[in-house]
Design an enzyme around this catalytic site. Structure first.
Site, mmCIF file in Angstrom:
data_model
loop_
_atom_site.group_PDB
_atom_site.id
_atom_site.type_symbol
_atom_site.label_atom_id
_atom_site.label_comp_id
_atom_site.label_asym_id
_atom_site.label_seq_id
_atom_site.Cartn_x
_atom_site.Cartn_y
_atom_site.Cartn_z
ATOM 1 N N ASN A 1 0.811 -1.230 0.000
ATOM 2 C CA ASN A 1 0.000 0.000 0.000
ATOM 3 C C ASN A 1 0.833 1.263 0.000
ATOM 4 O OD1 ASN A 1 0.809 -0.654 2.640
ATOM 5 N ND2 ASN A 1 -0.861 0.533 3.515
ATOM 6 N N GLU B 1 3.766 -4.435 12.287
ATOM 7 C CA GLU B 1 2.767 -3.389 12.087
ATOM 8 C C GLU B 1 1.706 -3.985 11.180
ATOM 9 O OE1 GLU B 1 1.943 -0.430 9.501
ATOM 10 O OE2 GLU B 1 0.376 -0.912 10.952
ATOM 11 N N CYS C 1 -3.440 1.386 6.539
ATOM 12 C CA CYS C 1 -3.820 0.708 7.798
ATOM 13 C C CYS C 1 -4.409 1.692 8.800
ATOM 14 C CB CYS C 1 -2.607 0.016 8.386
ATOM 15 S SG CYS C 1 -1.221 1.129 8.614
ATOM 16 N N GLU D 1 7.665 1.504 16.227
ATOM 17 C CA GLU D 1 8.775 2.113 15.521
ATOM 18 C C GLU D 1 8.511 3.609 15.460
ATOM 19 O OE1 GLU D 1 10.706 0.050 12.233
ATOM 20 O OE2 GLU D 1 9.642 -1.806 12.743
HETATM 21 O O1 TXE Z 1 -0.348 -8.533 2.940
HETATM 22 P P1 TXE Z 1 0.597 -9.701 3.378
HETATM 23 P P2 TXE Z 1 -1.153 -8.447 1.623
HETATM 24 C C1 TXE Z 1 -3.757 -6.045 5.202
HETATM 25 C C2 TXE Z 1 -4.929 -5.806 4.322
HETATM 26 C C3 TXE Z 1 -4.691 -6.729 3.185
HETATM 27 C C4 TXE Z 1 -4.095 -7.913 3.916
HETATM 28 C C5 TXE Z 1 -3.285 -8.782 3.012
HETATM 29 O O2 TXE Z 1 -6.114 -6.196 4.987
HETATM 30 O O3 TXE Z 1 -5.897 -7.098 2.548
HETATM 31 O O4 TXE Z 1 -3.237 -7.341 4.891
HETATM 32 O O5 TXE Z 1 -2.478 -7.907 2.217
HETATM 33 C C6 TXE Z 1 5.065 -10.874 2.654
HETATM 34 N N1 TXE Z 1 6.597 -14.856 5.543
HETATM 35 N N2 TXE Z 1 -2.684 -5.096 4.978
HETATM 36 O O6 TXE Z 1 -1.467 -9.764 1.009
HETATM 37 O O7 TXE Z 1 0.231 -11.023 2.862
HETATM 38 C C7 TXE Z 1 4.437 -10.472 1.340
HETATM 39 O O8 TXE Z 1 5.168 -11.000 0.237
HETATM 40 C C8 TXE Z 1 7.212 -13.686 5.257
HETATM 41 C C9 TXE Z 1 -2.400 -4.134 6.007
HETATM 42 O O9 TXE Z 1 -0.363 -7.485 0.823
HETATM 43 O O10 TXE Z 1 0.675 -9.507 4.818
HETATM 44 C C10 TXE Z 1 4.529 -8.960 1.426
HETATM 45 O O11 TXE Z 1 5.826 -8.521 1.089
HETATM 46 N N3 TXE Z 1 6.684 -12.727 4.464
HETATM 47 C C11 TXE Z 1 -1.008 -3.618 5.899
HETATM 48 C C12 TXE Z 1 4.269 -8.690 2.905
HETATM 49 O O12 TXE Z 1 4.556 -9.913 3.577
HETATM 50 C C13 TXE Z 1 5.459 -12.959 3.946
HETATM 51 C C14 TXE Z 1 -0.663 -3.189 4.503
HETATM 52 C C15 TXE Z 1 2.823 -8.300 3.208
HETATM 53 O O13 TXE Z 1 2.016 -9.304 2.676
HETATM 54 C C16 TXE Z 1 4.743 -14.148 4.192
HETATM 55 C C17 TXE Z 1 -0.974 -4.230 3.573
HETATM 56 C C18 TXE Z 1 5.362 -15.124 5.031
HETATM 57 N N4 TXE Z 1 4.761 -16.283 5.312
HETATM 58 C C19 TXE Z 1 -1.975 -5.162 3.819
HETATM 59 N N5 TXE Z 1 3.553 -14.071 3.519
HETATM 60 C C20 TXE Z 1 -0.713 -2.449 6.806
HETATM 61 N N6 TXE Z 1 -0.632 -2.721 8.101
HETATM 62 O O14 TXE Z 1 -0.524 -1.340 6.336
HETATM 63 C C21 TXE Z 1 3.535 -12.878 2.896
HETATM 64 N N7 TXE Z 1 4.678 -12.196 3.126
#
Ligand code: TXE
Length: 481
Positions: A149, A247, A281, A460
């Protein structure tokens, strides 16, 4: 179309597997990049490079490392417009937001931590018969995992303090938004940062992210992403006691008190609801309105939202862009359907905007407002992470606090009132990491940033980052008799 590479030990490297993921422009659906599909082999190479660079980098003074952060900031600033253009293309967000939020803050993150680290003073605690000196040493090799995002905004937020405090890192950006992470690595190579200090591998969470977190030489992980993924990362890191900063998601409440000045605050309340298409978020996805002004607020809020300009992200006047992916669009659309099933009323949105100039293939949905849902309904308690808010009314401050605290999350919130003391009193009762009063996303980089409950672990920001990215050692020296 661009073919990206990994950046390991100061060199660009093809993925060992020779396999690539496809990257798409969210606003048009067109393919724009081939992204390395890294695997454990690439992970091991990247961690080894970071380990190799660790001692030399840690031996530098904080002033020398701070100067490197400033060099990166200067070089990033020269690419300001390219950052905005790439980020807008890669995420589907309006160019005006990519410039004002993502590009500006990415530069600011490096500058801020350069100054903070340069001026960091050693802590001393005097006893009558002894002196205690606190050393802040690097933790070691770290992993920085970032979401789609706010790609460079969040990557720079982690890289700057991590290397500034003497660590070496491996970054793993989201496979959905790799472009500005790649730009950062090109900038880092251009300024000549010593090889291995910052490494970056592209790939999926399961194939690249997970092996990074599990790697035996990794001593800390800073992760921003979804709550469910955060739990997976935490389980993996716990076994070897890696330092962890998470986060995660949020379901933040925007609380409109009966004395709110709607003329003054309506635009900010709309921005808090829909910035980056609600894919922040910190967005306020639940709007709690005092019952005495609910009807007036709703009428004005719906009107303001229906006037948001949605369309081509590269158009300067655009206020809303597309969602990140077809899968995420389907997720948001499923919540619109669920809201109706749960008894909600769709006041506006949920459709396809009328678009031209090749945007028909993008992930588009008009901003949604749902009224009439119970505060404990799924749509009112689950993170949707899109341009969709639910409206709720309350009769007392205590009731607003109860509703606001009634989800698994505890990231942020905002309160809108003319009585600042009342606003601060309510803020003190919100079970979150951050609260804004009569503003939103107004950021002082020195303050703690993070959430409680299922919104994350740790803080952080400012000295909280310096604390996370270092190990404190106390040396107690008895004074001579
Ligand atoms: O996040 P993911 P996604 C929320 C939002 C969204 C949901 C999923 O609701 O719909 O999370 O979003 C890496 N070990 N937020 O799919 O899956 C992945 O490759 C290590 C809130 O984008 O959490 C990416 O680089 N890494 C959030 C990162 O983690 C892993 C912002 C985030 O992916 C992994 C975005 C694993 N097992 C989404 N699996 C905020 N807090 O701002 C995935 N990744």
């Amino acid at each position: 179309m661009e073919t990206l590479e990994n950046h390991i030990n100061g060199k660009r490297q093809l993925p060992a597997s020779g396999n690539y993921l496809e990257g798409y422009a969210p606003a048009t659906g067109e393919r724009i990049a081939l992204i390395p599909r890294s695997t454990e082999h690439d992970v091991n190479q990247a961690v080894a490079a970071a380990k190799e660079a660790e001692l030399e980098w840690a031996s530098l003074s904080k002033e020398v490392r701070a100067n490197w952060l400033d060099r990166i900031a200067d070089a990033l600033e020269e690419c300001h417009d390219e950052i905005a253009r790439l980020e807008s293309m890669d995420t589907g967000k309006p160019i005006s937001i990519a410039r004002a939020v993502d590009a500006n803050r990415s530069v600011a993150n490096f500058r801020f931590y350069a100054d903070l680290i340069r001026n960091l003073e050693d802590q001393e605690f005097q006893m009558s018969d002894a002196t205690n000196r606190v050393l802040r040493r690097p933790v070691g090799v770290g992993v920085l995992i970032t979401p789609w995002n706010l790609p460079l905004y969040l990557l720079s937020w982690k890289v700057a303090p991590a290397i500034g405090m003497g660590n070496t890192v491996v970054c793993k950006p989201s496979e959905l938004t790799p472009m500005t992470a790649d730009l950062l690595m090109r900038v880092i190579e251009k300024v000549g940062l010593p090889a291995g200090v910052v490494n970056l591998i592209h790939g999926t969470g399961a194939e690249a992210g997970a092996p990074l977190v599990e790697h035996k030489d990794v001593r800390f992980v800073s992760f921003t992403g979804g709550t469910d993924t955060g739990a997976v990362v935490a389980r993996s890191a716990a076994g070897s006691f890696k330092k962890l900063s998470l986060e995660l998601g949020g379901k933040n409440a925007t609380i409109i008190l009966d004395d709110c000045d709607l003329d003054r605050h309506m635009d900010a309340i709309v921005r808090a609801s829909y910035l980056n298409q609600g894919q922040v978020c910190l967005c306020g996805s639940r709007i709690l309105v005092h019952s005495s002004i609910k009807e007036k607020f709703t009428r004005r809020f719906v009107d303001a939202v229906e006037h948001l300009r949605i369309g081509n992200p590269s158009d300067e006047s655009t206020e809303l862009g597309s969602l990140i992916s077809p899968e995420h669009l389907s997720k948001v659309q499923s919540y619109v359907n669920l809201a109706i099933q749960e008894g909600g009323t769709l006041l506006t949105g949920g459709g396809m905007p009328c678009l031209t100039d090749g945007l028909e293939g993008g992930n588009w949905i008009t901003p949604v407002i749902i009224d009439g849902l119970a505060p404990d309904s799924r749509c009112s308690t689950e993170e949707i992470f899109g341009p969709m808010v639910t409206l709720h009314s309350f009769n007392s401050d205590d009731e607003a606090i109860k509703i606001a605290n009634g989800t698994r999350y505890g990231l942020a919130g905002s309160i809108w009132t003319t009585d600042l003391e009342r606003g601060e009193r309510i803020a003190q009762s919100l079970d979150t990491g951050m609260v804004w009063v009569n503003t939103w996303l107004h950021r002082d980089l020195r303050v703690p940033f993070g959430g409680v409950k299922d919104s994350g672990l740790g803080r952080e920001g400012g000295y909280w980052s310096l604390g996370f990215y270092s190990e404190a050692t106390n040396i107690c020296i008895m004074k001579d008799e």
